[in-house]
Design an enzyme around this catalytic site. Structure first.
Site, PDB file in Angstrom:
ATOM      1  N   LYS A 117       8.442   2.454  10.686  1.00  0.00           N
ATOM      2  CA  LYS A 117       7.344   3.350  10.399  1.00  0.00           C
ATOM      3  C   LYS A 117       6.132   2.578   9.877  1.00  0.00           C
ATOM      4  O   LYS A 117       5.034   3.104   9.800  1.00  0.00           O
ATOM      5  CB  LYS A 117       7.752   4.355   9.313  1.00  0.00           C
ATOM      6  N   GLY A 118       6.359   1.318   9.509  1.00  0.00           N
ATOM      7  CA  GLY A 118       5.346   0.567   8.768  1.00  0.00           C
ATOM      8  C   GLY A 118       4.010   0.394   9.473  1.00  0.00           C
ATOM      9  O   GLY A 118       2.982   0.214   8.825  1.00  0.00           O
ATOM     10  N   ASP A 173       3.651  -4.153  11.295  1.00  0.00           N
ATOM     11  CA  ASP A 173       2.972  -4.185   9.999  1.00  0.00           C
ATOM     12  C   ASP A 173       2.925  -5.599   9.428  1.00  0.00           C
ATOM     13  O   ASP A 173       1.887  -6.099   9.030  1.00  0.00           O
ATOM     14  CB  ASP A 173       3.619  -3.210   9.000  1.00  0.00           C
ATOM     15  N   ASP A 217       7.640 -11.270   8.408  1.00  0.00           N
ATOM     16  CA  ASP A 217       8.243 -11.980   7.280  1.00  0.00           C
ATOM     17  C   ASP A 217       9.075 -13.118   7.871  1.00  0.00           C
ATOM     18  O   ASP A 217       8.538 -14.178   8.192  1.00  0.00           O
ATOM     19  CB  ASP A 217       9.057 -10.984   6.448  1.00  0.00           C
ATOM     20  N   PHE A 233       6.152  -9.442  -2.187  1.00  0.00           N
ATOM     21  CA  PHE A 233       6.565  -8.188  -1.563  1.00  0.00           C
ATOM     22  C   PHE A 233       5.409  -7.211  -1.727  1.00  0.00           C
ATOM     23  O   PHE A 233       4.995  -6.909  -2.845  1.00  0.00           O
ATOM     24  CB  PHE A 233       7.849  -7.629  -2.188  1.00  0.00           C
ATOM     25  N   ASP A 244       6.325  -0.045   2.898  1.00  0.00           N
ATOM     26  CA  ASP A 244       7.046   0.716   1.874  1.00  0.00           C
ATOM     27  C   ASP A 244       7.951  -0.150   1.024  1.00  0.00           C
ATOM     28  O   ASP A 244       8.304  -1.282   1.388  1.00  0.00           O
ATOM     29  CB  ASP A 244       7.922   1.782   2.534  1.00  0.00           C
TER      30      ASP A 244
END
Ligand code: IMP
Ligand code: MG
Length: 196
Positions: A40-41, A98, A101, A150, A157
């Site tokens: 969803k990011g 999004d 990482d 983070f 989220d």
């Protein structure tokens, strides 16, 4: 965990998204593109980006994968939870993510879409963390490189919270919390360890 310092404010985000939209318009030169948002990011980013495209005819579709669970530590295990409803064969696909990482999520998605004979696959990411090991992940359109924090907001989220913040903020362990603070510190350490 609590919301700490703002890392990227709304105006800076907006300028970054506008820059990426201009790059995509330039590269597509009027050819249609299928934006594939990773749920969803990416949704806030994808919506703003799509609205800023001026010369690229655009279609939208979505993929959902899970990699993080509810913590701040990547499980490394990427599962497809929702597939596309569009046939990507022969299309110019732009994957909209999004944040990169470890890059495991994108690697899996590129691998999956590659089997479906798109005309091209490009990667568009709002953020990329500066960490060892993800340098090789090919990002064609990048908003911002960030240090290894983070972060939450603008779609990102922590346990499904903070997605609606209009800026990117750093999530920090509570200063003098008991267990929770220690858990946060542990999560950060485990994230670092899981990448080795
Ligand atoms: P990767 O597979 O390790 O590259 O992780 C990518 C996914 O993990 C992203 O799509 C995000 O959903 C999530 N993620 C990674 N870092 C963060 C962060 O700092 N905040 C929120 N979500 C993150
Ligand atoms: Mg996520």
């Amino acid at each position: 965990m609590k919301l700490g310092q703002t890392l990227i404010d709304a105006a800076t985000l907006d300028a970054g998204v506008a820059r990426i939209a201009a790059e995509i318009d330039r590269d597509q030169a009027g050819r249609p593109a299928l934006l594939v948002g990773i749920l969803k990011g990416s949704i806030f980013f994808l919506c703003d980006l799509a609205k800023k495209l001026e010369t690229t005819p655009v279609s939208l579709d979505f993929l959902q994968v899970s990699s993080y669970g509810s913590g701040t530590k990547s499980s490394g295990n990427v599962r497809l939870q929702r597939d596309l409803s569009t046939d990507v064969a022969g299309r110019d696909v732009i994957i909209v993510e999004d944040i990169v990482d470890t890059g495991r999520t994108l690697t899996k998605i590129i691998e999956l879409l590659g089997t479906r004979h798109p005309k091209s696959v490009k990667i568009c990411a709002l953020l990329k963390k500066k960490i060892a090991g993800n340098e090789g992940i090919p990002v064609d359109y990048l908003g911002f490189t960030i240090d290894d924090h983070f972060v939450v907001g603008y779609g990102l989220d922590y346990a499904e919270m903070y997605r609606n913040l209009p800026f990117i903020g750093i999530l920090e362990p509570e200063p003098e919390a008991g267990n929770e603070g220690r858990e946060a510190a542990n999560a950060k350490r485990e994230t670092a360890e899981s990448r080795r």
